[in-house]
Design a protein around this motif. Structure first.
Motif, PDB file in Angstrom:
ATOM      1  N   ALA A 131       0.843  -1.203   0.000  1.00  0.00           N
ATOM      2  CA  ALA A 131       0.000   0.000   0.000  1.00  0.00           C
ATOM      3  C   ALA A 131       0.876   1.250   0.000  1.00  0.00           C
ATOM      4  N   LEU A 132       1.945   1.207   0.777  1.00  0.00           N
ATOM      5  CA  LEU A 132       2.864   2.344   0.835  1.00  0.00           C
ATOM      6  C   LEU A 132       3.561   2.542  -0.510  1.00  0.00           C
TER       7      LEU A 132
ATOM      8  N   THR B  59       2.476   1.654  -3.429  1.00  0.00           N
ATOM      9  CA  THR B  59       1.475   2.137  -4.389  1.00  0.00           C
ATOM     10  C   THR B  59       1.259   3.632  -4.217  1.00  0.00           C
ATOM     11  N   ARG B  60       1.164   4.077  -2.975  1.00  0.00           N
ATOM     12  CA  ARG B  60       0.950   5.507  -2.699  1.00  0.00           C
ATOM     13  C   ARG B  60       2.155   6.326  -3.165  1.00  0.00           C
TER      14      ARG B  60
ATOM     15  N   GLN C  80       2.065   6.667  -6.870  1.00  0.00           N
ATOM     16  CA  GLN C  80       1.004   7.613  -7.243  1.00  0.00           C
ATOM     17  C   GLN C  80       1.482   9.052  -7.049  1.00  0.00           C
ATOM     18  N   LEU C  81       2.127   9.323  -5.928  1.00  0.00           N
ATOM     19  CA  LEU C  81       2.617  10.672  -5.657  1.00  0.00           C
ATOM     20  C   LEU C  81       3.741  11.067  -6.623  1.00  0.00           C
TER      21      LEU C  81
ATOM     22  N   GLU D 266       2.156  12.141  -9.766  1.00  0.00           N
ATOM     23  CA  GLU D 266       1.561  13.466  -9.562  1.00  0.00           C
ATOM     24  C   GLU D 266       2.632  14.562  -9.628  1.00  0.00           C
TER      25      GLU D 266
END
Length: 139
Positions: free
Chosen positions: A100-101, A103-104, A107-108, A111
């Motif tokens: 999960a970390l 993936t985040r 994503q960042l 961005e």
């Protein structure tokens, strides 16, 4: 008279009339592999172990709709310790606690790249405006 009709129907080469739902009702549309739960496997193995007379295991298999190969595979799994009363190890990849970390973070990072491209475009526009202002003598 009806027996003659039955014989004619049996000998005719025409296929039987089709039903509304299509296909043969006794044939499944898509074959699916059966899955047996661990408690069910253990129950069948216990029953098979209690069979002493000739033909009892065959009767058990027919009653349960199983094959002898099921018993062979399940007995081997029981010897290896794969069939236990509690929930066994799940199949597939191990769960990654940091997934999960990760993936985040990904994503960042995407961005950030998107915003940096947008910033470069805005800075380019500002430079063009400065040059145009200088050419026109505007302040």
């Amino acid at each position: 008279m009806s027996s003659e009709r039955e014989v004619e129907d049996a000998l005719s080469l025409d296929p039987p009339p089709r039903r509304e739902g299509g296909g043969d009702p006794e044939i499944a549309a898509m074959a699916r592999r059966r899955r047996f739960t661990t408690p069910y496997k253990l129950q069948v193995l216990r029953e098979a172990d209690r069979c002493r007379k000739p033909g009892e295991i065959g009767a058990l298999l027919r009653r349960e709709g199983l094959y002898g190969s099921h018993l062979v595979a399940w007995r081997a799994a029981r010897r290896r310790g794969e069939l236990t009363a509690h929930k066994g190890a799940r199949r597939g990849r191990r769960a990654d606690p940091g997934r999960a970390l990760k993936t985040r973070i990904a994503q960042l990072e995407r961005e950030i790249e998107r915003l940096q491209a947008k910033l470069q475009q805005a800075e380019g526009l500002i430079e063009v405006q400065k040059k145009l202002s200088a050419l026109l003598g505007l302040k």
